[in-house]
Design a protein around this motif. Structure first.
Motif, PDB file in Angstrom:
ATOM      1  N   THR A 230       0.830  -1.204   0.000  1.00 14.69           N
ATOM      2  CA  THR A 230       0.000   0.000   0.000  1.00 14.69           C
ATOM      3  C   THR A 230       0.864   1.254   0.000  1.00 14.69           C
ATOM      4  N   GLY A 231       0.440   2.235  -0.794  1.00 14.99           N
ATOM      5  CA  GLY A 231       1.060   3.549  -0.761  1.00 14.99           C
ATOM      6  C   GLY A 231       0.236   4.430   0.160  1.00 14.99           C
ATOM      7  N   TYR A 232       0.909   5.334   0.870  1.00 20.26           N
ATOM      8  CA  TYR A 232       0.187   6.163   1.839  1.00 20.26           C
ATOM      9  C   TYR A 232      -0.473   7.374   1.174  1.00 20.26           C
ATOM     10  N   ILE A 233      -1.556   7.803   1.779  1.00 19.65           N
ATOM     11  CA  ILE A 233      -2.294   8.964   1.289  1.00 19.65           C
ATOM     12  C   ILE A 233      -2.505   9.920   2.468  1.00 19.65           C
ATOM     13  N   MET A 234      -2.982  11.126   2.168  1.00 18.70           N
ATOM     14  CA  MET A 234      -3.256  12.059   3.260  1.00 18.70           C
ATOM     15  C   MET A 234      -4.765  12.171   3.451  1.00 18.70           C
ATOM     16  N   SER A 235      -5.189  12.162   4.687  1.00 22.99           N
ATOM     17  CA  SER A 235      -6.598  12.449   4.970  1.00 22.99           C
ATOM     18  C   SER A 235      -6.619  13.793   5.706  1.00 22.99           C
TER      19      SER A 235
ATOM     20  N   ASP B  27      -1.701   8.171   6.157  1.00 25.77           N
ATOM     21  CA  ASP B  27      -2.029   6.792   6.535  1.00 25.77           C
ATOM     22  C   ASP B  27      -2.225   5.946   5.282  1.00 25.77           C
ATOM     23  N   GLY B  28      -2.459   4.665   5.462  1.00 29.35           N
ATOM     24  CA  GLY B  28      -2.743   3.772   4.339  1.00 29.35           C
ATOM     25  C   GLY B  28      -4.189   3.963   3.880  1.00 29.35           C
ATOM     26  N   PRO B  29      -4.561   3.333   2.778  1.00 29.13           N
ATOM     27  CA  PRO B  29      -5.918   3.522   2.250  1.00 29.13           C
ATOM     28  C   PRO B  29      -7.020   3.003   3.175  1.00 29.13           C
ATOM     29  N   TRP B  30      -6.618   2.182   4.145  1.00 27.14           N
ATOM     30  CA  TRP B  30      -7.619   1.642   5.071  1.00 27.14           C
ATOM     31  C   TRP B  30      -8.270   2.754   5.895  1.00 27.14           C
TER      32      TRP B  30
ATOM     33  N   TYR C 125      -9.789   5.088   4.860  1.00 23.33           N
ATOM     34  CA  TYR C 125     -11.063   5.422   4.202  1.00 23.33           C
ATOM     35  C   TYR C 125     -12.230   4.742   4.918  1.00 23.33           C
ATOM     36  N   ASN C 126     -12.024   3.488   5.288  1.00 21.99           N
ATOM     37  CA  ASN C 126     -13.094   2.772   6.009  1.00 21.99           C
ATOM     38  C   ASN C 126     -13.352   3.401   7.374  1.00 21.99           C
ATOM     39  N   ILE C 127     -12.297   3.920   7.989  1.00 20.19           N
ATOM     40  CA  ILE C 127     -12.451   4.582   9.297  1.00 20.19           C
ATOM     41  C   ILE C 127     -13.247   5.881   9.100  1.00 20.19           C
TER      42      ILE C 127
ATOM     43  N   LYS D 207     -11.727  14.428   3.985  1.00 22.20           N
ATOM     44  CA  LYS D 207     -11.382  14.144   2.583  1.00 22.20           C
ATOM     45  C   LYS D 207     -10.034  13.432   2.500  1.00 22.20           C
ATOM     46  N   LEU D 208      -9.811  12.826   1.360  1.00 23.51           N
ATOM     47  CA  LEU D 208      -8.534  12.152   1.104  1.00 23.51           C
ATOM     48  C   LEU D 208      -7.841  12.827  -0.078  1.00 23.51           C
ATOM     49  N   ALA D 209      -6.532  12.849  -0.035  1.00 21.36           N
ATOM     50  CA  ALA D 209      -5.765  13.452  -1.143  1.00 21.36           C
ATOM     51  C   ALA D 209      -4.398  12.795  -1.211  1.00 21.36           C
TER      52      ALA D 209
END
Lengths: 420, 314
Positions: A141-146, A266-269, A271-273, A286-288
């Motif tokens: 997994t690549g990390y993203i910003m929330s 964080d990781g894409p997970w 999103y579920n949180i 939001k995620l970016a």
């Protein structure tokens, strides 16, 4: 021979034949995993098991759940006690000692014989140990910003930060004491720092963005100027109290969905949180793309087999691995797990149509995998627990004694070199 | 002929020899025979793991495997141990913790035991509340304490700030002294009820006549406490102190959950070090060496305390 004697002899012959044939038609493969019953990934395993049992007459898979916190110890106990599971499922950062002890079967010959093409398989390089392949990567997994859009807007920032400087500016603007009781209760950033591993993972965001790395060609580079710049950025966040201290990953996510933390990486997970946030906050979350380049990427979990199985069982286990890595089930992995699968060349148009964020997850994976990023530093896999403890201690020392990041980096370098 | 036959029968009975356990010279053997099952069971479940640990501690092994052929014995793990700064720091932290937790728990335990030994309304309820921390599972209690001590959102920092005792929130993960005392406070909270219960039992067994005689002799309250209560309680105190000392030595959950041994090793005791070496770093040989030395220290302390309090009680 009397009639009765004939029946007795024939009966005995039939029973003995049936008993001899029994092991061949009834085989059970033991599979231990922490993912059993997990929504998403657990469903994916269930589908594979159902398909495997349907196509392998007389072979059952007995899947047992062991909690993630106890997992490594439970697996070590099983292997050390001489009764490992037949299908070995491990976290990517913990399989190396098993391979090093000779407990795992090298898979090179199996891969070659079945013509499984692992070119471009995300994170597969982590499965190579001492010149052999000991596992197949199941998740990278690549990390993203929330981020909380409303908090940024309230702080006068109208776009998600795209660089370190913008990230720092936003964090400073968001952090405040909202009720005037003398305690900061709204933080710009949430960084997990509870536990040695999480400090190292959090810091890696800044180290990579500054052009550094924990190791280069397997050699420690904690004292390189770029790595020191990354350590310095980490220090800035905590000296300026832009992130609450002493948080675990779960705490950070909880504070984020409660609206007390403005940004997390964080990781894409995550999103579920986010989906579980309350109705009044969820629309603001939001995620970016992460403002750090390259993004932190991480290998997650792997599949392998024990070295001391019988050849017949090894064949059965390999067929299970083949099924899990097949195009059909890799595609199902993306659908059920809501995250890109490690197999390259899959079509995610359906997933993206269902959820536009899937394209973001895929891009983060691609960027991190292309840069060869892994949370686990190459060359320090076996000593990872000790290395992360060293990084934790020297970071604590830097913050407590207000040391220069260069001194902290040098101390880390010296102690890690002493380990090797 | 008849005479000879009778003599043979009387002096030399035929068949297997039976031991008469009621005979004085065999009575001890019967005792050992009755003890044998328990001793064998203890040997299996206590002595075998200890011997296994000692065996592993003398091997240069990262991950020990039961049934695998043993590696040759070496003193490397003990050489590493005694040359290790970490080990001596862990000894010092453990010693400080034993003294502080043991001493404070004794004082609080004695005070609460004396209190709930008095006759007053609601005594049964008071006794229940005093014993309550002991009944709460250790990990659950520690997680709750961790929330309370959180530097950003914890109630302890909030209360101290509100009361004006501190001007800035204490960061338990960044302050060695604060982390050490936080661990000690939780240990005392968890450990003093045992002290109270044991001492209360001891107090109730002191004959009332001794106090009456002391009163007749004109002894003050303090004198009665020092010359009647304390000597009578000494054996119970000794046993309870040994139990508390051993508990602090081996306690793992409170420290692991609260601080993980940090910051900078300020709360790394010998038990945390044993766990780290064995199950975090997978250096089981070194972990076993720490465990064996800890066991020897515990055995020495127990022996010394038992001798001291046993001699006092006679």
């Amino acid at each position: 021979m009397t009639h009765l004697s004939k029946i007795t002899v024939m009966g005995a012959f039939a029973i003995s034949t049936a008993l001899t044939a029994l092991p061949a038609v009834s085989e059970t493969l033991v599979f231990v995993s922490w993912m059993k019953d997990e929504p998403g990934y657990g469903d994916w395993w269930n589908e594979i098991i159902a398909e495997y049992e349907a196509t392998h007459d007389g072979v059952d898979i007995e899947m047992t759940r062991v909690a993630r916190d106890d997992y490594a110890n439970a697996m070590f106990t099983m292997f050390a006690g001489g009764s490992p599971p037949d299908i070995v499922h491990l976290a990517a950062f913990e399989y190396q000692p098993f391979a090093d002890e000779g407990w795992l079967e090298p898979l090179d010959a199996w891969i070659e014989n079945s013509e499984l093409d692992l070119t471009g398989w995300a994170g597969q390089g982590t499965c190579e140990w001492d010149g052999s392949t000991y596992c197949i990567m199941l998740l990278y997994t690549g990390y993203i910003m929330s981020f909380n859009e409303q908090m940024l807007a309230d702080a006068g920032i109208d776009a998600a930060p795209a660089t370190w400087d913008e990230f720092l500016t936003a964090a400073r603007a968001i952090t405040k004491d909202t009720d005037g009781d003398g305690l900061i209760d709204q933080y710009g950033i949430g960084l997990p720092t509870k536990g040695a591993g999480s400090v190292m993972h959090s810091m890696l965001n800044f180290v990579l963005d500054a052009g550094g790395a924990w190791t280069v060609d397997g050699e420690p580079t904690f004292n390189s100027p770029e790595t020191i710049e990354g350590i310095s950025r980490f220090k800035t966040i905590f000296v300026e109290k832009l992130s609450p201290p002493e948080l675990g990953s779960g705490d950070v996510r909880q504070l984020f969905i409660e609206g007390r933390v403005g940004m997390t990486v964080d990781g894409p997970w995550v999103y579920n949180i986010v989906k579980g946030a309350s109705d009044d906050i969820r629309p603001d979350l939001k995620l970016a793309k992460t403002p750090f380049s390259p993004p932190v990427g991480g290998t997650s979990n792997v599949l392998g087999m024990p070295s001391d199985l019988s050849d017949d069982k090894k064949q059965l286990v390999w067929e299970f691995i083949e099924l899990a890595t097949s195009e059909q089930f890799q595609q199902r992995f993306a659908t059920l797990g809501s995250s890109p699968a490690p197999r390259p060349g899959l079509d995610y148009s359906e997933e993206i149509a269902k959820d536009p964020y899937f394209a973001l997850f895929d891009a983060a994976n691609t960027d991190a995998a292309a840069a060869g990023i892994d949370r686990l530093p190459k060359g320090l896999e076996i000593e990872f627990a000790e290395v992360s403890k060293i990084v934790l201690e020297e970071t604590q020392r830097m913050l407590i004694e207000d040391l220069e990041p260069a001194e902290a980096g040098q101390r880390m370098q010296d102690r890690v070199l002493a380990l090797k | 002929m008849t005479h000879l036959t009778e003599t043979t029968i009387l002096t030399k009975p035929k068949g297997p020899r039976m031991i008469d356990f009621s005979a004085p010279r065999h009575r001890k053997k019967f005792g050992y025979l009755l003890l044998a099952p328990a001793v064998i069971l203890m040997a299996l479940i206590i002595v075998y793991p200890i011997l296994l640990s000692v065996d592993i501690s003398f091997q240069d092994v990262r991950i020990a495997r039961v049934g695998a052929s043993d590696k040759p014995w070496t003193l490397d793990n003990y050489r590493w141990l005694f040359a290790s700064h970490e080990f001596w720091r862990a000894c010092w932290v453990t010693a400080k913790m034993v003294v502080f937790v043991g001493g404070t728990a004794l004082v609080i335990g004695l005070a609460t035991a004396l209190l709930v030994n008095q006759k007053f309304k609601g005594r049964a309820l008071a006794r229940l509340f005093v014993a309550l921390p002991w009944a709460v599972p250790e990990v659950v209690a520690t997680v709750i304490w961790a929330w309370m001590l959180d530097s950003s959102f914890g109630v302890v920092n909030w209360a101290l700030l509100r009361l004006g005792i501190i001007s800035e929130a204490i960061q338990f993960s960044q302050n060695s002294t604060a982390a050490f005392f936080a661990v000690c406070v939780v240990m005392i909270w968890k450990g003093y009820p045992l002290m109270t219960i044991m001492l209360l039992a001891g107090l109730q067994s002191i004959p009332e006549e001794q106090y009456q005689a002391a009163k007749v002799d004109g002894a003050s309250v303090w004198q009665r406490f020092w010359y009647v209560t304390v000597p009578n309680l000494a054996p119970v105190m000794g046993v309870t102190l040994i139990m508390t000392t051993l508990w602090v030595f081996r306690d793992f959950a409170i420290i692991h959950v609260l601080t993980g041994g940090g910051p900078l090793g300020a709360t790394t005791t010998l038990s945390i070090m044993t766990f780290e070496q064995s199950f975090s770093y997978f250096r089981m040989g070194q972990g076993a060496a720490v465990g064996v030395v800890t066991m020897l220290i515990c055995a020495f302390i127990s022996r010394a305390l038992v001798s001291r309090f046993a001699s006092k009680s006679h």
